[in-house]
Enzyme design. Sequence first.
Site, short mmCIF file in Angstrom:
data_model
loop_
_atom_site.label_atom_id
_atom_site.label_comp_id
_atom_site.label_asym_id
_atom_site.label_seq_id
_atom_site.Cartn_x
_atom_site.Cartn_y
_atom_site.Cartn_z
N GLU A 33 0.86 -1.20 0.00
CA GLU A 33 0.00 0.00 0.00
C GLU A 33 0.88 1.23 0.00
O GLU A 33 1.99 1.20 0.52
CB GLU A 33 -0.86 0.06 1.29
N ARG A 69 -15.65 -8.61 15.30
CA ARG A 69 -15.86 -8.92 16.72
C ARG A 69 -16.34 -7.67 17.44
O ARG A 69 -16.35 -6.60 16.86
CB ARG A 69 -14.51 -9.35 17.34
C1 MV4 Z 1 -1.30 2.63 7.60
C2 MV4 Z 1 -0.60 3.84 7.84
C3 MV4 Z 1 -0.19 4.58 6.75
N1 MV4 Z 1 -0.43 4.15 5.49
N2 MV4 Z 1 -1.52 2.24 6.32
C4 MV4 Z 1 -2.69 0.16 10.51
C5 MV4 Z 1 -2.97 -0.48 11.78
C6 MV4 Z 1 -2.99 0.59 12.79
N3 MV4 Z 1 -2.57 0.12 14.08
C7 MV4 Z 1 -2.08 1.64 12.23
N4 MV4 Z 1 -2.04 1.42 10.85
C8 MV4 Z 1 -1.55 2.24 9.91
N5 MV4 Z 1 -1.75 1.87 8.61
C9 MV4 Z 1 -1.08 3.00 5.29
N6 MV4 Z 1 -1.29 2.60 4.04
C10 MV4 Z 1 -0.37 4.23 9.16
C11 MV4 Z 1 -0.84 3.44 10.21
C12 MV4 Z 1 -0.55 3.94 11.57
C13 MV4 Z 1 -1.41 4.85 12.23
C14 MV4 Z 1 -2.62 5.28 11.68
C15 MV4 Z 1 -3.45 6.17 12.36
C16 MV4 Z 1 -3.06 6.67 13.61
C17 MV4 Z 1 -1.88 6.26 14.19
C18 MV4 Z 1 -1.04 5.34 13.52
C19 MV4 Z 1 0.16 4.92 14.12
C20 MV4 Z 1 0.98 4.03 13.44
C21 MV4 Z 1 0.62 3.56 12.17
#
Ligand code: MV4
Length: 454
Positions: free
Chosen positions: A200, A292
Amino acid sequence: MFNKILIANRGEIAVRIVRACHELGVRAVVAYSEADRYSLAVRTADEAVCIGPAPSPRSYLNQSALISAARITGCDAIHPGYGFLSENAYFAEICAQYGITFIGPSPEAIRLMGDKIEGRTTMRAAGVPIVPGSEGELKSLDEAVELAVGIGYPVLLKPAGGGGGRGMRVANDEAELVRYYATAKSEAEAAFGNGALLLEKYLPKVRHVEIQVLADQYGNAIHLGERDCSSQRRHQKIIEESPSPAVSPELRARMGEAALKGVRAINYVNAGTMEFLLDPEGNFYFIEMNTRIQVEHPVTELVTGLDLVRWQLRIASGEHLTIQQADVELRGHAIECRVNAEDPERDFMPSVGEIQYYLPPGGPGVRVDSHLYNGYTVPGNYDSLLAKMLVWAPTREEAIVRMKRALGETVIHGIKTTIPFQMGLLDDEVFQHGFMHTRYVGEMMPKWLETRKK
Ligand code: MV4
């Protein structure tokens, strides 16, 4: 409605489910491990059955022990809570084979959404916006490199079998992508028994906004607005709230409609959550669906006035959803702090032992979901959640003040908790303005540690 339910979980969520059972006139049986013999869930349940020793593979994950416990006690349904077997499609199938209702969605829906690649593909086909990236599974490193050129760096490698950020890797350039590809694949294979990866675009400065849904067995589905879970540390949520400071009524309607498109596309039944990333321009992208009840569900209960766990039971027992979308009104603002048995000054190291003294907060607009009591010993075998402290107030500003008041009157002696850190977050200007994003907690951490030294 069911006659008797087996609760295949522990801690605060087991207590939460016992309470829902009792309000519906259903008897509650708690399945417990040897480490949880003196738990609050066991004390409040109508019956309790020991299902094995402390390590969860031998108790809370032991499917035959759980099925036997349900049969011996004459339960007609099993509530899996969150974690453990809650998203195990095979367990949901086994329950059905024994004539026991699994309180949750179908095995097919669990299996589909458990595979993040299948989930992504299904949602794209249903017209739900997804993050730009690979079509399906990455077939080779060459394909990953080629895709990344088109998408632009940074990119993110995500394991199909993961979820909740587990096993994710950011690659800032082609050299990093080449370096991480094989490791990410073998780590995914080892951790999830599935080496499939997806790619992604890495979106910087996004928020984590999730939509709660409820759907019955007859095709009726509603959404209950959003929760903002942007305050996370290493993919562990620390504070959640509803409504999100970044979501307008118009955006909520659009995100809600997108979530419901996804629900209808997979004939989803029961409570579920569609997770989205929200960028600063107001664009949202589906990332995964949780099939869930979630830890943070009470935040939605406080702003909607609905009982999600009671609805889980009613839907699973075949009742119709009697609420229509137009009946759902979000009132005021709710915040949840997850109080964990961890020392925030020592890199959130787990803290176990006896709770010598526990005094929960109370007063106007305060709700505590917890399994703690005076003299309770926190076992070291499970996750570190001690209590969910929740507040409701008419506005976000008042809710923040109320949460500080509530955490301030909480007394937990004997172990370290995350409360001092959450106090720091509530006092932080970025949080107070509602500007939390991906790197927010990491960036405020050093500043907070500095204030602790003085
Ligand atoms: C992301 C992202 C940036 N780009 N996906 C997915 C699981 C969740 N724990 C955090 N995730 C993220 N997925 C893409 N394509 C950034 C995160 C992320 C995040 C997102 C919102 C708020 C805080 C975050 C902290 C770490 C990573």
